[in-house]
Design an enzyme around this catalytic site. Structure first.
Site, PDB file in Angstrom:
ATOM      1  N   LYS A   1      -6.824  -6.334   1.234  1.00 27.87           N
ATOM      2  CA  LYS A   1      -7.687  -7.273   1.941  1.00 27.87           C
ATOM      3  C   LYS A   1      -8.923  -6.581   2.486  1.00 27.87           C
ATOM      4  CE  LYS A   1      -5.669  -6.678   6.468  1.00 27.87           C
ATOM      5  NZ  LYS A   1      -4.281  -6.296   6.578  1.00 27.87           N
TER       6      LYS A   1
ATOM      7  N   LYS B   1      -4.477   0.104  -4.631  1.00 22.88           N
ATOM      8  CA  LYS B   1      -3.776  -1.160  -4.400  1.00 22.88           C
ATOM      9  C   LYS B   1      -4.761  -2.283  -4.111  1.00 22.88           C
ATOM     10  CE  LYS B   1       0.060  -1.734  -1.759  1.00 22.88           C
ATOM     11  NZ  LYS B   1       1.089  -1.450  -0.749  1.00 22.88           N
TER      12      LYS B   1
ATOM     13  N   LYS C   1      -1.770   4.902   9.473  1.00 23.49           N
ATOM     14  CA  LYS C   1      -2.622   3.944  10.190  1.00 23.49           C
ATOM     15  C   LYS C   1      -3.351   4.599  11.362  1.00 23.49           C
ATOM     16  CE  LYS C   1      -0.539  -0.523   9.142  1.00 23.49           C
ATOM     17  NZ  LYS C   1      -0.045  -1.792   9.691  1.00 23.49           N
TER      18      LYS C   1
END
Ligand code: TRP
Length: 344
Positions: A210, A207, A115
């Site tokens: 969103k 994957k 991240k």
């Protein structure tokens, strides 16, 4: 003060666009666990702000996760649904755990590395300390089981390390206060297997996410029946018919993904699905998958829209859940204060 023996805790971040991956990878399991465990399901808004969130969107997204929990079948009366920031004990215990966890432990967290990326120096301190807050979420209820996706496995191990170190560091005070086997349980993960890894409908190697630009790549939990059917129909496939054996899916990520989604939605094994559809063309399979997805997800989307039309109603449920969560957390935190030696 008794140690619970079947208490489940889990959380979902209110960062927007809940989709089929969140449902099959996490929430569906949360629903099932209600049969066997005392369940506490949290909307983890304190976790969400480790990356800046627009305040209006944060509020909406928090209500949306709560609405998803309820629409998917979590009972907010029998069990507990609430948002993390309403129970201050989470943050208080997280501070304590910041002092138990070692920098070296957190440095090993692969999710932080991913991240923060190249901008490590610019990441928030909260993003780095995030797993200590997650451990506090779980241990402030002395939860015994945590259903999570594969990506959270390392954070769960850290939670156990923190519990273990706390139990050792304060062993004498813990024993004096009459706790026989340490104060915190070594919480067990209930990991959803790779079978429930839902991939993008546009690219079977990525994957479902969103943040992918194309909305056609995912089925959102708020999608209505027509939208769900259209997305399934347009999902990427290859030109071959479906195989009748699992091995035949190798090297065919889009086919594997759609078969996996079918199996998960209908509570079947991949083998069952292939037995039925082996040799069929995608057109036939997709038509059935579309019907199945609409029948399972359509009502969830509708119920979410209905609940979200009354934000006050959702806030009432969250406030009530927070009160009941606090009633469990407060005496545990009181005991922790005594163990640690805070004047009280
Ligand atoms: N970190 C989890 C995620 O990003 C969310 C979470 C926060 C959580 N606290 C938790 C999950 C406690 C399980 C238990 O998905």
């Amino acid at each position: 003060m008794e140690m619970p023996h079947n208490r489940v805790f889990s959380g979902v971040q209110p960062t927007g666009n809940l989709h089929l991956g969140n449902y099959l990878g996490a929430i569906k399991r949360f629903v099932e666990l209600q049969q066997t465990h005392e369940c506490i399901y949290c909307v983890v808004d304190l976790h969400a702000i480790t990356v800046w969130q627009d305040p209006r969107e944060l509020l909406h997204n928090t209500r949306e996760v709560a609405a998803a929990y309820i629409s998917c079948g979590i009972d907010p009366v029998e069990h507990i649904i609430f948002n993390q920031s309403q129970v201050a004990e989470h943050a208080e215990l997280a501070w304590l755990f910041n002092c138990v966890a070692r920098i070296g432990w957190l440095n090993r967290m692969t999710q932080f590395k991913e991240k923060a990326g190249k901008h490590r120096e610019n990441a928030s301190v909260g993003l780095f300390a995030y797993p200590a807050l997650m451990a506090a979420d779980i241990l402030i209820y002395r939860a015994t089981h945590v259903p999570v996706g594969d990506d959270q496995k390392q954070h769960l191990e850290l939670c156990r390390d923190i519990a273990q170190k706390f139990n050792v560091d304060f062993a004498e005070a813990i024993a004096v206060r009459g706790h026989k086997d340490g104060f915190f349980p070594l919480t067990e993960p209930l990991i959803a297997g790779p079978a429930t890894r839902v991939m993008s409908l546009r690219d079977g190697a990525r994957k479902m996410s969103k943040s992918e630009a194309s909305d056609m790549s995912r089925i959102n939990l708020t999608d209505d029946a027509d939208t769900i059917a259209r997305k399934v129909r347009k999902a990427k496939t290859d030109p071959e018919a479906l195989p009748s054996e699992k091995e035949g899916l190798e090297g065919r990520p889009e086919a594997e993904n759609l078969v996996g989604i079918f199996a998960a939605l209908d509570d079947l094994s991949v083998e069952d699905v292939l037995q039925k559809y082996g040799g069929s063309q995608f057109q036939v399979f997709k038509s059935d998958l579309s019907d199945l997805a609409v029948s399972k997800l359509g009502p969830i989307g509708e119920e979410m829209q209905r609940l979200l039309a009354d934000p006050q109603g959702i806030d009432d449920i969250l406030r009530n859940g927070a009160e009941r969560a606090r009633a469990i957390a407060a005496p545990i935190y009181d005991e922790i204060r005594k163990i640690v030696g805070f004047a009280h």
